[in-house]
Design an enzyme around this catalytic site. Structure first.
Site, PDB file in Angstrom:
ATOM      1  N   ARG A  58      44.956  21.109  70.458  1.00 38.22           N
ATOM      2  CA  ARG A  58      46.421  21.186  70.528  1.00 38.22           C
ATOM      3  C   ARG A  58      46.984  22.253  71.476  1.00 38.22           C
ATOM      4  O   ARG A  58      48.186  22.314  71.683  1.00 38.22           O
ATOM      5  CB  ARG A  58      47.041  21.434  69.144  1.00 38.22           C
ATOM      6  CG  ARG A  58      46.746  20.378  68.118  1.00 38.22           C
ATOM      7  CD  ARG A  58      47.774  20.359  67.011  1.00 38.22           C
ATOM      8  NE  ARG A  58      48.021  21.670  66.457  1.00 38.22           N
ATOM      9  CZ  ARG A  58      49.147  22.014  65.828  1.00 38.22           C
ATOM     10  NH1 ARG A  58      50.125  21.136  65.692  1.00 38.22           N
ATOM     11  NH2 ARG A  58      49.311  23.226  65.339  1.00 38.22           N
ATOM     12  N   ASP A  59      46.134  23.081  72.057  1.00 37.52           N
ATOM     13  CA  ASP A  59      46.669  24.143  72.907  1.00 37.52           C
ATOM     14  C   ASP A  59      45.764  24.394  74.114  1.00 37.52           C
ATOM     15  O   ASP A  59      45.500  25.545  74.482  1.00 37.52           O
ATOM     16  CB  ASP A  59      46.837  25.424  72.091  1.00 37.52           C
ATOM     17  CG  ASP A  59      47.697  26.463  72.798  1.00 37.52           C
ATOM     18  OD1 ASP A  59      48.481  26.083  73.683  1.00 37.52           O
ATOM     19  OD2 ASP A  59      47.579  27.659  72.465  1.00 37.52           O
ATOM     20  N   LEU A  60      45.305  23.315  74.733  1.00 36.99           N
ATOM     21  CA  LEU A  60      44.463  23.461  75.914  1.00 36.99           C
ATOM     22  C   LEU A  60      45.310  23.910  77.100  1.00 36.99           C
ATOM     23  O   LEU A  60      46.281  23.256  77.467  1.00 36.99           O
ATOM     24  CB  LEU A  60      43.783  22.126  76.264  1.00 36.99           C
ATOM     25  CG  LEU A  60      42.572  21.712  75.435  1.00 36.99           C
ATOM     26  CD1 LEU A  60      41.999  20.411  75.988  1.00 36.99           C
ATOM     27  CD2 LEU A  60      41.516  22.800  75.411  1.00 36.99           C
TER      28      LEU A  60
END
Length: 202
Positions: A58-60
């Site tokens: 979710r936070d690449l």
């Protein structure tokens, strides 16, 4: 009370640091290294998505991708990661995550459906991968001249995507477009991405 933690070896820098240094020196990551990083990221994400249950990062983004002393890329910062509930469910029914934490400052790599607070699955990581790959190939972030909020507005509200020069390899161009497709269900899995990128190993 149990405390979950993840231990990672000390790494020399992040991909964001590499991008920033290249910007200062007006240089770029060598083409071969770009593909190696892309392959390593895709393999790491394939491992997470193939886990049972699947893990959605979710936070690449570049600052969450570390480079170790041997030049290997490592996925880090699982603070916003989620375990996909009931992975046996059909994709249309699975996972109804909504934004629960402030994403200020990281919109540029965020999937449109996340910004719009819609239901989403692990395909959001595939979209983020495409933006990171674009950054490596173009030597500049997506919509480099725009603010973070204006960049995500282009993608999530206007339905636009960054321009790809004709000089980019046709196969990589096709891969980028598939990974950032507006329809999350048509984006390839990381297993397929790994297979596509393996063609450059020969």
């Amino acid at each position: 009370e149990d405390l979950d933690m993840m231990i990672l070896e000390i790494c020399r820098c992040s991909l964001h640091d590499v991008f920033r240094a290249n910007s200062v020196t007006n240089s770029q990551i060598p083409k071969r290294t770009q593909l190696v990083y892309a392959q390593q990221l895709a393999k790491g994400m394939n491992y997470l998505h193939k886990s049972r249950p699947p893990i959605i990062h979710r936070d690449l983004r570049p600052s969450n991708l570390l480079i170790d002393a041997n030049g290997a890329l490592k996925i880090a910062d699982f603070y916003l990661a989620k375990i996909r509930p009931d992975p046996e469910q059909r994709e249309a029914d699975a996972s109804s995550f909504m934004i629960e934490t402030s994403f200020e400052g990281v919109y540029r790599y965020m999937a449109p459906e996340v910004f719009r607070c819609e239901k989403y699955t692990e395909s959001v990581d595939v979209y983020s991968f495409s933006m990171i790959l674009y950054h490596m190939l173009m030597v500049r972030p997506p919509w480099a001249g725009l603010s973070e909020l204006d960049a995500i507005t282009k993608a999530a509200i206007d339905g636009e995507r960054p321009l790809i020069p004709r000089s980019v390899d046709e196969r990589l161009c096709t891969l980028l477009k598939r990974c950032w497709d507006e329809n999350p269900r048509t984006r390839p899995s990381f297993e397929e991405i790994v297979s596509c990128l393996s063609l450059y190993s020969h």
